[in-house]
Motif scaffolding. Structure first.
Motif, PDB file in Angstrom:
ATOM      1  N   ILE A  25      -3.414 -20.752 -48.846  1.00 60.66           N
ATOM      2  CA  ILE A  25      -2.656 -21.090 -49.675  1.00 60.66           C
ATOM      3  C   ILE A  25      -1.566 -20.168 -50.644  1.00 60.66           C
ATOM      4  N   ALA A  26      -2.665 -18.686 -51.640  1.00 57.01           N
ATOM      5  CA  ALA A  26      -1.960 -17.702 -52.037  1.00 57.01           C
ATOM      6  C   ALA A  26      -1.299 -17.010 -51.183  1.00 57.01           C
ATOM      7  N   TYR A  45     -16.474 -21.679 -60.106  1.00 57.22           N
ATOM      8  CA  TYR A  45     -14.569 -21.722 -60.502  1.00 57.22           C
ATOM      9  C   TYR A  45     -14.255 -20.191 -61.545  1.00 57.22           C
ATOM     10  N   LEU A  46     -15.225 -19.732 -61.814  1.00 55.11           N
ATOM     11  CA  LEU A  46     -14.562 -18.768 -62.971  1.00 55.11           C
ATOM     12  C   LEU A  46     -14.727 -17.058 -62.001  1.00 55.11           C
ATOM     13  N   ILE A  47     -15.458 -17.410 -61.290  1.00 55.10           N
ATOM     14  CA  ILE A  47     -15.521 -16.101 -59.914  1.00 55.10           C
ATOM     15  C   ILE A  47     -14.114 -16.741 -59.057  1.00 55.10           C
ATOM     16  N   PHE A  48     -14.277 -17.601 -58.849  1.00 51.18           N
ATOM     17  CA  PHE A  48     -12.729 -17.950 -57.922  1.00 51.18           C
ATOM     18  C   PHE A  48     -11.446 -17.668 -58.783  1.00 51.18           C
ATOM     19  N   ALA A  49     -11.272 -18.200 -60.123  1.00 49.12           N
ATOM     20  CA  ALA A  49     -10.199 -17.721 -61.051  1.00 49.12           C
ATOM     21  C   ALA A  49      -9.753 -16.230 -60.628  1.00 49.12           C
ATOM     22  N   GLY A  78      -4.893 -22.945 -58.139  1.00 48.22           N
ATOM     23  CA  GLY A  78      -4.878 -21.490 -58.500  1.00 48.22           C
ATOM     24  C   GLY A  78      -3.712 -20.914 -58.444  1.00 48.22           C
ATOM     25  N   LEU A  79      -2.810 -21.196 -58.056  1.00 47.74           N
ATOM     26  CA  LEU A  79      -1.227 -21.353 -58.170  1.00 47.74           C
ATOM     27  C   LEU A  79      -0.860 -20.234 -58.853  1.00 47.74           C
ATOM     28  N   PRO A  80      -1.373 -20.954 -60.487  1.00 39.56           N
ATOM     29  CA  PRO A  80      -0.834 -19.969 -61.504  1.00 39.56           C
ATOM     30  C   PRO A  80      -1.507 -19.098 -61.445  1.00 39.56           C
ATOM     31  N   VAL A  81      -2.609 -18.634 -61.298  1.00 41.76           N
ATOM     32  CA  VAL A  81      -3.566 -17.591 -61.281  1.00 41.76           C
ATOM     33  C   VAL A  81      -2.192 -16.302 -60.239  1.00 41.76           C
TER      34      VAL A  81
END
Length: 266
Positions: free
Chosen positions: A60-61, A15-19, A220-223
């Motif tokens: 999505i991004a 999850y951290l890597i994803f972000a 992850g949209l905020p990121v």
């Protein structure tokens, strides 16, 4: 089954890597105008996210970024001129998704299939770098329509195959005698058009793993917003041409490692 998605299958480090990957991908996109898929998808795949999960999340991004971009530049877009190329591109997403599915189930060995997909990504990345780095295109008044069909069909296939449909469209746009705003507006509109059909086809073909990717993308949209805005600010302060060169070198190295890793590890 589409509804069997599982967000608990990933560990905290993933999850951290994803972000982190999401942030850097969107930052790159903001700074130099390309690179979200080309950077994000291979890195997520190397970190043990299934390929379709990675593509769906980046979709999505990309959809969010290009949607906002198209909305901001709506006055500069000739919407009629986006219909035909947009449709060609959408029609060719399906062969790309089917090609990915073929490699995904190529042999009984998941490990061998993963290596095949990894090397395919590497080859595409290196082709992207070579075309962006070596091809110098001049704007032309009346570009033959055949180039539109070639560029947008290739773009559709590449979008469906590994989520990287932007470069072929960007090269075609470089040949148009348009100003910067119209070029960017057209690009955003085109990228936005492709994302919804891609998301539907991924879920249809891969089910739960793609659904998981779409949910991760939404979470992850905020990121995405943070990365894009930071990237645009930094891009406005720095020399974009130089940054583009550094990005191409980085993508070339990612592509090379994707090709060589299975050969060296094997």
């Amino acid at each position: 089954d589409v509804m069997d998605y599982d967000l608990g299958q990933f560990e905290l480090w993933q999850y951290l890597i994803f972000a982190g990957v999401f942030f850097i991908s969107c930052f790159l996109q903001g700074v130099i105008g390309f690179g979200a898929g080309a950077f994000g998808i291979p890195i997520l795949y190397f970190c043990d996210f299934p390929i379709d999960t990675a593509i769906a999340a980046i979709t999505i991004a990309s959809m969010t970024q290009s949607g906002i971009g198209a909305w901001q530049l709506a006055d500069s877009i000739n919407w009629k001129s986006t219909i035909r190329p947009g449709l060609v591109r959408i029609l060719f997403i399906l062969p790309g998704v089917l090609a990915l599915d073929f490699l995904h189930n190529y042999s009984d060995s998941p490990e061998q299939n993963k290596e095949l997909i990894q090397q395919s990504i590497g080859i595409v990345l290196i082709l992207i770098v070579l075309t962006k780095g070596l091809i110098k295109l001049e704007p032309q008044e009346d570009l033959p329509v055949v180039w539109e069909y070639i560029a947008f069909s290739i773009s559709g296939v590449m979008l469906g195959f590994i989520g990287m449909g932007g470069p072929a469209v960007a090269l075609w746009v470089m040949c148009q005698p348009w100003n910067a705003k119209r070029s960017r507006g057209f690009l955003f509109a085109m990228l936005f058009y492709g994302m919804i059909p891609l998301a539907i086809l991924l879920v249809w073909k891969f089910g739960a793993t793609s659904t998981t990717g779409l949910i991760l993308g939404v979470l992850g949209l905020p990121v995405v917003f943070l990365g894009t805005n930071t990237g645009i600010r930094v891009g406005n302060m720095l020399d974009r041409k130089k940054l583009q060169r550094y990005a191409l070198v980085a993508l070339f190295l990612i592509g090379l490692s994707a090709i060589l890793k299975p050969l060296l590890m094997g």
